[in-house]
Design a protein around this motif. Sequence first.
Motif, mmCIF file in Angstrom:
data_model
loop_
_atom_site.group_PDB
_atom_site.id
_atom_site.type_symbol
_atom_site.label_atom_id
_atom_site.label_comp_id
_atom_site.label_asym_id
_atom_site.label_seq_id
_atom_site.Cartn_x
_atom_site.Cartn_y
_atom_site.Cartn_z
ATOM 1 N N GLY A 9 33.535 52.802 34.154
ATOM 2 C CA GLY A 9 34.164 51.764 35.036
ATOM 3 C C GLY A 9 32.931 50.927 35.378
ATOM 4 N N ASN A 10 33.070 49.563 35.425
ATOM 5 C CA ASN A 10 32.210 48.694 35.980
ATOM 6 C C ASN A 10 32.701 48.062 37.235
ATOM 7 N N TRP A 11 32.387 48.591 38.417
ATOM 8 C CA TRP A 11 33.011 48.020 39.609
ATOM 9 C C TRP A 11 32.594 46.633 39.908
ATOM 10 N N LYS A 12 31.638 45.992 39.297
ATOM 11 C CA LYS A 12 31.121 44.768 39.651
ATOM 12 C C LYS A 12 30.638 44.850 41.054
ATOM 13 N N MET A 13 31.178 43.619 41.907
ATOM 14 C CA MET A 13 30.647 43.422 43.252
ATOM 15 C C MET A 13 31.816 44.093 44.089
ATOM 16 N N GLY A 95 22.397 43.413 30.862
ATOM 17 C CA GLY A 95 22.665 42.484 29.839
ATOM 18 C C GLY A 95 24.037 41.817 30.023
ATOM 19 N N HIS A 96 24.760 42.632 31.016
ATOM 20 C CA HIS A 96 26.179 42.147 31.031
ATOM 21 C C HIS A 96 26.454 40.632 31.126
ATOM 22 N N SER A 97 27.582 40.066 30.537
ATOM 23 C CA SER A 97 27.424 38.432 30.364
ATOM 24 C C SER A 97 27.582 37.918 31.692
ATOM 25 N N GLU A 98 27.822 38.767 32.706
ATOM 26 C CA GLU A 98 27.883 37.767 34.119
ATOM 27 C C GLU A 98 26.650 37.858 34.436
ATOM 28 N N ARG A 99 25.717 38.875 34.299
ATOM 29 C CA ARG A 99 24.052 38.721 34.384
ATOM 30 C C ARG A 99 23.501 37.534 33.773
ATOM 31 N N TYR A 167 30.212 46.048 23.413
ATOM 32 C CA TYR A 167 30.547 44.610 22.855
ATOM 33 C C TYR A 167 31.761 44.261 23.910
ATOM 34 N N GLU A 168 31.482 42.937 24.460
ATOM 35 C CA GLU A 168 32.274 42.360 25.501
ATOM 36 C C GLU A 168 32.522 40.890 24.900
ATOM 37 N N PRO A 169 33.711 40.362 24.172
ATOM 38 C CA PRO A 169 33.697 39.116 23.900
ATOM 39 C C PRO A 169 33.830 38.523 25.599
ATOM 40 N N TRP A 171 35.434 35.850 26.607
ATOM 41 C CA TRP A 171 36.472 35.042 26.692
ATOM 42 C C TRP A 171 37.652 36.330 27.048
ATOM 43 N N ALA A 172 37.322 37.293 26.901
ATOM 44 C CA ALA A 172 38.140 38.533 27.137
ATOM 45 C C ALA A 172 38.079 39.216 28.456
ATOM 46 N N ILE A 173 37.076 38.800 29.338
ATOM 47 C CA ILE A 173 36.643 39.449 30.400
ATOM 48 C C ILE A 173 37.329 38.969 31.660
ATOM 49 N N GLY A 174 38.293 39.751 32.289
ATOM 50 C CA GLY A 174 38.855 39.458 33.365
ATOM 51 C C GLY A 174 39.803 38.424 33.167
ATOM 52 N N THR A 175 40.212 38.095 32.180
ATOM 53 C CA THR A 175 41.281 37.001 31.694
ATOM 54 C C THR A 175 42.806 37.599 31.131
ATOM 55 N N GLY A 212 34.727 46.237 25.718
ATOM 56 C CA GLY A 212 35.178 45.776 26.771
ATOM 57 C C GLY A 212 35.628 44.334 26.952
ATOM 58 N N GLY A 213 36.776 44.224 27.848
ATOM 59 C CA GLY A 213 37.442 43.040 28.127
ATOM 60 C C GLY A 213 38.801 43.233 28.223
ATOM 61 N N SER A 214 39.510 43.318 29.415
ATOM 62 C CA SER A 214 40.720 43.373 29.665
ATOM 63 C C SER A 214 41.487 44.793 28.964
ATOM 64 N N VAL A 215 40.521 45.656 28.964
ATOM 65 C CA VAL A 215 40.902 47.232 28.773
ATOM 66 C C VAL A 215 41.958 47.749 29.949
ATOM 67 N N LYS A 216 43.056 48.391 29.609
ATOM 68 C CA LYS A 216 43.905 48.818 30.618
ATOM 69 C C LYS A 216 44.292 50.205 30.158
ATOM 70 N N ALA A 232 35.207 52.677 26.332
ATOM 71 C CA ALA A 232 35.257 51.250 26.656
ATOM 72 C C ALA A 232 34.696 50.911 28.017
ATOM 73 N N LEU A 233 34.020 49.917 28.366
ATOM 74 C CA LEU A 233 33.585 49.345 29.469
ATOM 75 C C LEU A 233 34.485 48.632 30.373
ATOM 76 N N VAL A 234 34.924 49.052 31.451
ATOM 77 C CA VAL A 234 36.285 48.759 32.166
ATOM 78 C C VAL A 234 36.003 48.079 33.427
ATOM 79 N N GLY A 235 36.349 46.600 33.586
ATOM 80 C CA GLY A 235 36.217 46.097 35.039
ATOM 81 C C GLY A 235 37.440 46.206 35.965
ATOM 82 N N GLY A 236 38.310 45.451 35.863
ATOM 83 C CA GLY A 236 39.346 45.364 36.792
ATOM 84 C C GLY A 236 40.081 46.763 36.778
ATOM 85 N N ALA A 237 40.444 47.190 35.431
ATOM 86 C CA ALA A 237 41.210 48.385 35.664
ATOM 87 C C ALA A 237 40.595 49.709 35.966
HETATM 88 O O1 LIG Z 1 32.135 45.362 32.360
HETATM 89 C C1 LIG Z 1 33.385 45.002 32.267
HETATM 90 C C2 LIG Z 1 33.926 43.952 31.590
HETATM 91 O O2 LIG Z 1 33.128 42.810 32.018
HETATM 92 C C3 LIG Z 1 35.382 43.737 31.352
HETATM 93 O O3 LIG Z 1 36.028 43.390 32.560
HETATM 94 P P1 LIG Z 1 37.439 43.464 32.655
HETATM 95 O O4 LIG Z 1 37.914 44.856 32.336
HETATM 96 O O5 LIG Z 1 37.930 43.055 34.040
HETATM 97 O O6 LIG Z 1 37.924 42.434 31.638
#
Ligand SMILES: O=C[C@H](O)COP(=O)(O)O
Length: 253
Positions: A9-13, A95-99, A167-169, A171-175, A212-216, A232-237
């Motif tokens: 899980g990547n809780w981000k901020m 090296g997360h794409s947001e960084r 591997y996180e495309p 365009w698929a992150i949080g979208t 990684g990218g919108s995995v639920k 999976a590297l998962v943000g929102g979910a």
């Molecule tokens: O590190 C996680 C990814 O940026 C994916 O984020 P997401 O699952 O919210 O699309």
Amino acid sequence: MSRTPIIAGNWKMFKTGAEASAFIAEAKAAVAAVSGVEAVVCAPFTALPALVESTRGTAIAVGAQNMHWEANGAFTGEVSGPMLVDLGVKYVILGHSERRQYFAETDETVNKKTKAALSYGLIPIVCVGEKLEEREAGSTKDVCRVQTLGALEGLSAEQVASLVIAYEPIWAIGTGKSSTAADANEVIAYIRSVVAEAFGADAAAKVRIQYGGSVKPENVREYLGASDIDGALVGGASLQPNSYVALVEGARA
Ligand SMILES: O=C[C@H](O)COP(=O)(O)O
């Protein structure tokens, strides 16, 4: 070669220390009941002490989301590998794409950080992935090749075998737009072939590569069922305990 699947899980901020502890209290029993899957939560620096404390004795490992490559020095606002080790952190996302997008992270700095993390015994989760315009231009594989080789330059085959690539495309992150499992698997198999070329077949067979990218919970099984996707590297979910537990359960073979 069987590789243990890893759900991170990547809780981000998001989340304070108290919120992190409450999450673990709710998720730990269900995660412990799942065997054969590695479960990780990567939290903001400020939540790490509480997270380390609340995960003690559980099946959930703790990760950070960044670190500096130097051990210490005049780098205001930065946190180093030894500081993370001192807290009891095991993984670090690099090296997360947001960084890369918002904080000027480059392949060169990701490489320095990856080397430093390994030298302190941290396990890097090295992120690579293409932007939408790069995908549309047909350069997904080239971008992933350059980022992968850039991040891993100068490492030994053993070091590469021990780390995790995500591997996180972009365009698929949080979208909500996820890459299909077949597409993600094709790119991940390609990344594995790049690792094989540069570091040998053994390292390529051992390195774990996540998508990684919108995995639920609803789609995680599909990804993990693909031949080359090891987690999976998962943000929102990953932000809600029940959803995180469902992801870990879904990764079980
Ligand atoms: O590190 C996680 C990814 O940026 C994916 O984020 P997401 O699952 O919210 O699309």
